[in-house]
Design a protein around this motif. Structure first.
Motif, PDB file in Angstrom:
ATOM      1  N   GLU A  57       3.462  18.095 -12.505  1.00  0.00           N
ATOM      2  CA  GLU A  57       4.052  16.988 -12.861  1.00  0.00           C
ATOM      3  C   GLU A  57       3.727  15.808 -11.660  1.00  0.00           C
ATOM      4  N   GLU A  58       3.352  14.801 -12.022  1.00  0.00           N
ATOM      5  CA  GLU A  58       3.178  13.627 -11.011  1.00  0.00           C
ATOM      6  C   GLU A  58       4.171  13.511 -10.031  1.00  0.00           C
ATOM      7  N   VAL A  59       4.256  13.133  -8.974  1.00  0.00           N
ATOM      8  CA  VAL A  59       5.471  13.040  -8.213  1.00  0.00           C
ATOM      9  C   VAL A  59       4.921  11.545  -7.296  1.00  0.00           C
ATOM     10  N   LYS A  60       5.769  10.577  -7.687  1.00  0.00           N
ATOM     11  CA  LYS A  60       5.699   9.279  -7.102  1.00  0.00           C
ATOM     12  C   LYS A  60       7.042   8.793  -6.363  1.00  0.00           C
ATOM     13  N   VAL A  61       6.678   8.092  -5.094  1.00  0.00           N
ATOM     14  CA  VAL A  61       7.838   7.754  -4.302  1.00  0.00           C
ATOM     15  C   VAL A  61       7.620   6.445  -3.863  1.00  0.00           C
ATOM     16  N   ASN A  62       8.686   5.761  -3.185  1.00  0.00           N
ATOM     17  CA  ASN A  62       8.765   4.637  -2.398  1.00  0.00           C
ATOM     18  C   ASN A  62       8.104   4.943  -0.876  1.00  0.00           C
ATOM     19  N   THR A  63       6.845   4.535  -0.677  1.00  0.00           N
ATOM     20  CA  THR A  63       6.318   4.868   0.534  1.00  0.00           C
ATOM     21  C   THR A  63       7.264   4.024   1.649  1.00  0.00           C
ATOM     22  N   SER A 100       4.428  23.026  12.393  1.00  0.00           N
ATOM     23  CA  SER A 100       3.458  22.096  12.066  1.00  0.00           C
ATOM     24  C   SER A 100       4.033  20.708  11.704  1.00  0.00           C
ATOM     25  N   GLU A 101       3.299  19.714  11.986  1.00  0.00           N
ATOM     26  CA  GLU A 101       3.729  18.431  11.552  1.00  0.00           C
ATOM     27  C   GLU A 101       2.596  17.303  11.088  1.00  0.00           C
ATOM     28  N   ARG A 102       2.700  16.720   9.974  1.00  0.00           N
ATOM     29  CA  ARG A 102       1.758  15.712   9.594  1.00  0.00           C
ATOM     30  C   ARG A 102       2.409  14.414   9.208  1.00  0.00           C
ATOM     31  N   GLY A 103       1.651  13.372   9.359  1.00  0.00           N
ATOM     32  CA  GLY A 103       2.076  11.817   9.076  1.00  0.00           C
ATOM     33  C   GLY A 103       2.173  11.843   7.336  1.00  0.00           C
ATOM     34  N   PHE A 104       3.377  11.374   6.802  1.00  0.00           N
ATOM     35  CA  PHE A 104       3.311  11.407   5.482  1.00  0.00           C
ATOM     36  C   PHE A 104       2.207  10.677   4.668  1.00  0.00           C
ATOM     37  N   HIS A 105       1.475   9.800   5.324  1.00  0.00           N
ATOM     38  CA  HIS A 105       0.332   9.207   4.860  1.00  0.00           C
ATOM     39  C   HIS A 105      -0.686  10.168   4.543  1.00  0.00           C
ATOM     40  N   THR A 106      -0.561  11.409   4.972  1.00  0.00           N
ATOM     41  CA  THR A 106      -1.544  12.484   4.575  1.00  0.00           C
ATOM     42  C   THR A 106      -1.554  12.949   3.333  1.00  0.00           C
ATOM     43  N   PHE A 107      -0.135  13.017   2.790  1.00  0.00           N
ATOM     44  CA  PHE A 107       0.144  13.314   1.406  1.00  0.00           C
ATOM     45  C   PHE A 107       0.391  12.277   0.246  1.00  0.00           C
ATOM     46  N   PHE A 108       0.523  11.093   0.830  1.00  0.00           N
ATOM     47  CA  PHE A 108       0.946   9.726  -0.338  1.00  0.00           C
ATOM     48  C   PHE A 108      -0.177   8.942  -0.052  1.00  0.00           C
ATOM     49  N   ASP A 109      -0.518   8.554  -1.158  1.00  0.00           N
ATOM     50  CA  ASP A 109      -1.486   7.256  -1.284  1.00  0.00           C
ATOM     51  C   ASP A 109      -0.623   5.903  -1.136  1.00  0.00           C
ATOM     52  N   GLU A 110      -1.481   4.918  -1.140  1.00  0.00           N
ATOM     53  CA  GLU A 110      -0.932   3.802  -0.998  1.00  0.00           C
ATOM     54  C   GLU A 110      -0.055   3.378  -2.293  1.00  0.00           C
ATOM     55  N   HIS A 111      -0.076   3.921  -3.346  1.00  0.00           N
ATOM     56  CA  HIS A 111       0.897   3.877  -4.615  1.00  0.00           C
ATOM     57  C   HIS A 111       1.878   4.813  -4.652  1.00  0.00           C
ATOM     58  N   GLY A 112       2.166   5.547  -3.500  1.00  0.00           N
ATOM     59  CA  GLY A 112       3.111   6.350  -3.416  1.00  0.00           C
ATOM     60  C   GLY A 112       3.047   7.795  -4.159  1.00  0.00           C
ATOM     61  N   ILE A 113       1.889   8.048  -4.814  1.00  0.00           N
ATOM     62  CA  ILE A 113       1.413   9.299  -5.460  1.00  0.00           C
ATOM     63  C   ILE A 113       1.275  10.320  -4.535  1.00  0.00           C
ATOM     64  N   MET A 114       1.871  11.466  -4.705  1.00  0.00           N
ATOM     65  CA  MET A 114       1.695  12.872  -3.832  1.00  0.00           C
ATOM     66  C   MET A 114       0.470  13.618  -4.013  1.00  0.00           C
ATOM     67  N   ASP A 115      -0.172  13.862  -2.925  1.00  0.00           N
ATOM     68  CA  ASP A 115      -1.561  14.756  -3.211  1.00  0.00           C
ATOM     69  C   ASP A 115      -0.723  16.413  -3.088  1.00  0.00           C
ATOM     70  N   GLN A 116      -0.214  16.723  -4.242  1.00  0.00           N
ATOM     71  CA  GLN A 116       0.341  17.985  -4.151  1.00  0.00           C
ATOM     72  C   GLN A 116      -0.570  19.080  -3.704  1.00  0.00           C
ATOM     73  N   GLU A 117      -1.698  19.150  -3.929  1.00  0.00           N
ATOM     74  CA  GLU A 117      -2.587  20.132  -3.808  1.00  0.00           C
ATOM     75  C   GLU A 117      -3.064  20.179  -2.090  1.00  0.00           C
ATOM     76  N   ALA A 118      -2.975  19.086  -1.559  1.00  0.00           N
ATOM     77  CA  ALA A 118      -3.260  19.046  -0.146  1.00  0.00           C
ATOM     78  C   ALA A 118      -2.106  19.431   0.599  1.00  0.00           C
ATOM     79  N   PHE A 119      -0.945  19.294   0.022  1.00  0.00           N
ATOM     80  CA  PHE A 119       0.347  19.552   0.811  1.00  0.00           C
ATOM     81  C   PHE A 119       0.606  20.990   0.646  1.00  0.00           C
ATOM     82  N   GLU A 120       0.317  21.544  -0.467  1.00  0.00           N
ATOM     83  CA  GLU A 120       0.559  23.108  -0.663  1.00  0.00           C
ATOM     84  C   GLU A 120      -0.459  23.894   0.068  1.00  0.00           C
TER      85      GLU A 120
END
Length: 242
Positions: free
Chosen positions: A52-58, A206-226
């Protein structure tokens, strides 16, 4: 909302795959089939599958953190990984519902009984309500803290082995030189004989910037996160943590 599986660029995946290869190589050198099994079970399955697509307010680090927390729980609570333990949630809910029942009962008693006659019971109800709500707050702050996932599973390696993982998450606010980040801390305990005999223990962070997992539209790259979560879990499961 229609399911959507968002692809990750090859450039984004190459560091993860490189880390996986190094971890696997170290495991082969140790000659441990147990370590190989741990890595294979910790990493996400290969191939595409629908999410399911995950979209947030960046602009909201809190919203991005909640999305990452939920994605981590979905990933680790799969049947082939861990069974999630809800003890912390159950305790908080129990204390919360008890305080609600006490408040409702106290209010109902004070409404039905004469004011002067009901004062001792009402005072006792108020004090009990304050105690319960205080206990709930203290439990959430001092005991549960930043824990977002506790998982457990049993395996068989000539004997019944219990594996337990605890994951904490925090978010780091942005600074003039760095974007907001998401940090995970995982601890893993492997034991037998009902927890009486400790076989292994490890921690990793481990730590990563939120921009690693969310694009400019706020859609989450779940595969990269997993993939990232899988690497962290694999490290603690094979004892390559801190």
């Amino acid at each position: 909302m229609a399911p959507r599986n968002r692809k990750t660029n090859k450039g984004d995946l190459s560091p993860a795959r490189s880390t996986e290869r190094r971890a696997t190589g170290a495991t082969e050198q140790n000659g441990g089939s147990e370590s190989e099994s741990a890595i294979q079970s910790a990493l996400p399955p290969m191939g595409d599958y629908e999410r399911e697509e995950v979209k947030v307010n960046t602009a909201s680090a809190t919203e991005m953190k909640h999305a990452c927390d939920d994605a981590l729980k979905r990933f680790l609570s799969r049947p082939e990984l861990f069974k999630q333990i809800h003890t912390h949630t159950d305790v908080r809910l129990a204390l919360g519902w008890l305080s609600v029942f006490v408040a409702a009962g106290t209010g109902l008693y004070g409404w039905k009984v004469d004011f002067e006659q009901s004062k001792p019971v009402v005072w006792a109800g108020v004090i009990l309500y304050l105690v319960l709500t205080t206990l709930q707050t203290l439990y959430a702050y001092f005991i549960e803290g930043d824990i977002i996932f506790v998982g457990k599973r049993k395996t068989f390696d000539k004997r019944i082995v219990t594996e337990r993982i605890t994951v904490n998450s925090t978010s780091t606010p942005s600074t003039p030189t760095s974007p907001p980040a998401y940090a995970l801390s995982a601890s893993f305990v492997r034991s037998t004989s009902g927890g009486k005999s400790l076989l292994g223990r490890a921690r990793a962070r481990s730590e990563r910037g939120f921009h690693t997992f969310f694009d400019e539209h706020g859609i989450m790259d779940q595969e990269a996160f997993e993939h990232w979560v899988g690497e962290l879990v694999a490290r603690v499961m094979v004892g390559k943590g801190e």
